[in-house]
Motif scaffolding. Structure first.
Motif, PDB file in Angstrom:
ATOM      1  N   SER A  49     -27.324   1.334 -47.601  1.00 31.13           N
ATOM      2  CA  SER A  49     -25.937   1.538 -47.174  1.00 31.13           C
ATOM      3  C   SER A  49     -24.963   1.241 -48.314  1.00 31.13           C
ATOM      4  N   LEU A  50     -25.267   0.230 -49.123  1.00 32.53           N
ATOM      5  CA  LEU A  50     -24.429  -0.072 -50.282  1.00 32.53           C
ATOM      6  C   LEU A  50     -24.522   1.043 -51.315  1.00 32.53           C
ATOM      7  N   VAL A  53     -22.455   4.414 -50.775  1.00 33.03           N
ATOM      8  CA  VAL A  53     -21.000   4.473 -50.993  1.00 33.03           C
ATOM      9  C   VAL A  53     -20.688   5.122 -52.348  1.00 33.03           C
ATOM     10  N   THR A  56     -21.906   8.834 -52.454  1.00 33.76           N
ATOM     11  CA  THR A  56     -21.052   9.729 -51.669  1.00 33.76           C
ATOM     12  C   THR A  56     -19.737   9.989 -52.397  1.00 33.76           C
ATOM     13  N   LEU A  57     -19.134   8.945 -52.940  1.00 31.76           N
ATOM     14  CA  LEU A  57     -17.862   9.108 -53.652  1.00 31.76           C
ATOM     15  C   LEU A  57     -18.034   9.964 -54.911  1.00 31.76           C
ATOM     16  N   LYS A  87     -16.715  10.548 -46.919  1.00 34.28           N
ATOM     17  CA  LYS A  87     -16.436   9.423 -47.820  1.00 34.28           C
ATOM     18  C   LYS A  87     -15.986   8.207 -47.023  1.00 34.28           C
ATOM     19  N   SER A  90     -18.853   6.732 -44.944  1.00 32.32           N
ATOM     20  CA  SER A  90     -19.840   5.966 -45.717  1.00 32.32           C
ATOM     21  C   SER A  90     -19.350   4.548 -45.984  1.00 32.32           C
ATOM     22  N   VAL A  91     -18.064   4.381 -46.240  1.00 32.37           N
ATOM     23  CA  VAL A  91     -17.506   3.041 -46.486  1.00 32.37           C
ATOM     24  C   VAL A  91     -17.516   2.220 -45.194  1.00 32.37           C
ATOM     25  N   PHE A  94     -21.050   1.157 -44.357  1.00 31.43           N
ATOM     26  CA  PHE A  94     -21.497   0.023 -45.160  1.00 31.43           C
ATOM     27  C   PHE A  94     -20.910  -1.290 -44.653  1.00 31.43           C
TER      28      PHE A  94
END
Length: 157
Positions: A49-50, A53, A56-57, A87, A90-91, A94
């Motif tokens: 998950s980390l 981020v 994805t960005l 985006k 995803s944040v 996380f």
């Protein structure tokens, strides 16, 4: 424009998001419903998950650069909008996974003694498990929708 081996980076990076986001989302769902798997899933889920981020960005940034140099259609604009949503998702995913792991998984919680009250609170733990599972389901959904709109923008004629 970011390139890898002469290809636009978005074309290559998108595969990491399309594959890993649903795996991470499914991992969060399984973690939330199967306590016996916590020991096996905590570290991989946290790292995945980390890691998603920045991937994805970076994928979105490469896509925006590609959009500037290629002719853009309505389908490309739709894909860019879906990518913007992904985006954010995803944040949020996380953050919820990190909070869930801190509150539920003993090795993480021990290092953060100031959260002792939260760790013992069943309501907080249950709410975080549900929120992370829902975020995982939405992460899967949004990655599929974004990927589909991207494929449609390339292959639809």
């Amino acid at each position: 424009m970011i390139e890898i081996g002469g290809l636009p980076a978005h074309v290559l990076l998108v595969h990491a998001v399309v594959v890993l986001a649903p795996i991470a989302g499914l991992g969060a769902i399984v973690y939330a419903v199967a306590r016996r798997w916590w020991g096996y899933l905590a570290w991989p889920l946290g790292v995945l998950s980390l890691g998603l981020v920045p991937v994805t960005l970076l994928t979105a940034q490469a896509g925006e650069q590609l959009e500037k140099v290629r002719p853009a259609s309505a389908l490309v604009h739709e894909h860019a909008q879906q990518g913007d949503v992904l985006k954010v998702v995803s944040v949020i995913f996380f953050i919820l996974v990190a909070a869930m792991l801190i509150v539920t998984y003993e090795p993480f919680g021990r290092r953060l003694a100031f959260l002792g009250g939260l760790r013992g609170n069943r309501t907080v733990r249950g709410a975080l498990l549900i929120a992370a599972a829902l975020a995982g389901a939405f992460f899967i959904y949004q990655s599929i929708i974004t990927g589909h709109s991207g494929a449609a923008s390339v292959w639809a004629r």
